[in-house]
Write a protein that holds these residues in place. Sequence first.
Motif, PDB file in Angstrom:
ATOM      1  N   ASP A 157      62.985  58.152 -51.025  1.00  0.00           N
ATOM      2  CA  ASP A 157      62.674  57.553 -50.020  1.00  0.00           C
ATOM      3  C   ASP A 157      63.158  57.628 -48.640  1.00  0.00           C
ATOM      4  N   ASP A 158      63.976  58.587 -48.308  1.00  0.00           N
ATOM      5  CA  ASP A 158      64.679  58.822 -47.125  1.00  0.00           C
ATOM      6  C   ASP A 158      63.904  59.774 -46.497  1.00  0.00           C
ATOM      7  N   PRO A 159      63.230  59.779 -45.349  1.00  0.00           N
ATOM      8  CA  PRO A 159      62.246  60.555 -44.789  1.00  0.00           C
ATOM      9  C   PRO A 159      62.859  61.854 -43.880  1.00  0.00           C
ATOM     10  N   ARG A 160      64.152  61.433 -43.770  1.00  0.00           N
ATOM     11  CA  ARG A 160      65.016  62.677 -42.900  1.00  0.00           C
ATOM     12  C   ARG A 160      65.886  63.363 -43.777  1.00  0.00           C
ATOM     13  N   ALA A 161      65.651  63.178 -45.243  1.00  0.00           N
ATOM     14  CA  ALA A 161      66.466  64.160 -46.243  1.00  0.00           C
ATOM     15  C   ALA A 161      65.571  65.230 -46.800  1.00  0.00           C
ATOM     16  N   HIS A 171      61.556  68.308 -67.278  1.00  0.00           N
ATOM     17  CA  HIS A 171      61.182  67.082 -66.551  1.00  0.00           C
ATOM     18  C   HIS A 171      60.017  67.028 -65.271  1.00  0.00           C
ATOM     19  N   LEU A 172      59.659  68.596 -65.066  1.00  0.00           N
ATOM     20  CA  LEU A 172      59.041  68.711 -64.026  1.00  0.00           C
ATOM     21  C   LEU A 172      57.769  67.982 -63.647  1.00  0.00           C
ATOM     22  N   PRO A 173      56.983  67.643 -64.722  1.00  0.00           N
ATOM     23  CA  PRO A 173      55.685  66.831 -64.701  1.00  0.00           C
ATOM     24  C   PRO A 173      56.051  65.471 -64.122  1.00  0.00           C
ATOM     25  N   ALA A 174      57.346  64.739 -64.425  1.00  0.00           N
ATOM     26  CA  ALA A 174      57.793  63.386 -63.985  1.00  0.00           C
ATOM     27  C   ALA A 174      58.358  63.547 -62.802  1.00  0.00           C
ATOM     28  N   VAL A 175      59.012  64.559 -62.375  1.00  0.00           N
ATOM     29  CA  VAL A 175      59.407  64.783 -61.061  1.00  0.00           C
ATOM     30  C   VAL A 175      58.267  64.885 -60.258  1.00  0.00           C
ATOM     31  N   ALA A 176      57.297  65.614 -60.579  1.00  0.00           N
ATOM     32  CA  ALA A 176      56.193  65.749 -59.588  1.00  0.00           C
ATOM     33  C   ALA A 176      55.487  64.315 -59.314  1.00  0.00           C
ATOM     34  N   ASP A 181      54.271  59.653 -55.855  1.00  0.00           N
ATOM     35  CA  ASP A 181      54.637  58.327 -55.728  1.00  0.00           C
ATOM     36  C   ASP A 181      55.086  57.873 -54.233  1.00  0.00           C
ATOM     37  N   ALA A 182      56.149  58.940 -54.066  1.00  0.00           N
ATOM     38  CA  ALA A 182      56.770  58.707 -52.917  1.00  0.00           C
ATOM     39  C   ALA A 182      56.025  59.415 -51.433  1.00  0.00           C
ATOM     40  N   VAL A 220      61.836  69.730 -51.550  1.00  0.00           N
ATOM     41  CA  VAL A 220      61.185  68.812 -50.957  1.00  0.00           C
ATOM     42  C   VAL A 220      61.559  68.618 -49.417  1.00  0.00           C
ATOM     43  N   PRO A 221      61.003  69.386 -48.619  1.00  0.00           N
ATOM     44  CA  PRO A 221      61.477  69.224 -47.227  1.00  0.00           C
ATOM     45  C   PRO A 221      61.328  67.779 -46.640  1.00  0.00           C
ATOM     46  N   PRO A 222      61.993  67.547 -45.642  1.00  0.00           N
ATOM     47  CA  PRO A 222      61.897  66.207 -44.840  1.00  0.00           C
ATOM     48  C   PRO A 222      60.489  65.754 -44.586  1.00  0.00           C
ATOM     49  N   ALA A 223      60.419  64.489 -44.872  1.00  0.00           N
ATOM     50  CA  ALA A 223      58.773  64.083 -44.696  1.00  0.00           C
ATOM     51  C   ALA A 223      58.533  63.908 -43.166  1.00  0.00           C
ATOM     52  N   GLU A 224      59.691  63.642 -42.281  1.00  0.00           N
ATOM     53  CA  GLU A 224      59.208  63.345 -40.828  1.00  0.00           C
ATOM     54  C   GLU A 224      58.880  64.627 -40.106  1.00  0.00           C
TER      55      GLU A 224
END
Length: 258
Positions: A157-161, A171-176, A181-182, A220-224
């Motif tokens: 949930d940290d958009p800068r991380a 666990h890849l399907p659950a990770v995805a 969800d985020a 997963v690159p930073p969201a922002e």
Amino acid sequence: MGPGDAELVTLQAIRVLRAADRVFAPSTAVDAVGRAESILRQVCPEVTVERLAFEMTAGEARHIALAAAADRVCESLDADEDVAFVTLGDPNVYSTFPALAAAVRERRPGTLVRTVPGITAFQALAARSGTVLLAGTERLSLLTALDGPESLDAVVDDPRAAVVVYKGGRHLPAVAKRLADAGRLDRAVAGELLGLPGERVLPAADMAEGPASYLVTVIVPPAEREGSRPAAGLGPRRSEEGGDGAPPGAAKPPGAEP
């Protein structure tokens, strides 16, 4: 020995391996060639390798196997041999080596232990996929999904991380799903068996649709950040530019000179 591509083994690692009196390699059984050993055979075919069997599942069997491996390394050290141990990726990142080194030091406290840095799977995946991992003041969270996707909850949930997930194949399907969800699945990229036969590099959403092996890395690159979507054209082909594996950690007998 790096992530898998023999061209990503460092010159320092090769020098250490060739200079060692004995080279050990981890394996699931003494009659099975492990991934690190297979890379070593490509870069240093003249080096003789002795396998140490490790148990990957947590429990008493794992402790017994580790103790036996440490005892064998100590035998070599007591014979005044310089010892090297090969491992995938970097020896200080989710590696078998630290536990072995600690067990050896318990038995021989004066042992000099050094590690050789190695190229990691997430570095190889970033290069292979054209993903800029970090820029400016962005942060990096590196974690393993061995116990499931719950480890993502504290960081996704940290958009800068930027988030890197190791060993998430089962666990890849659950990770995805957690990334979806985020709101962060669309920019995530996954790499399987990087630099090894069967390598695949795909958007994480695509790879999560089918079975994947233990050696899966997700970035997963930073969201922002603008423009952090993975490069187009990713697919299950062997990379020509890059490839995780790990260089060796080297151990010397007590009192030996560097």
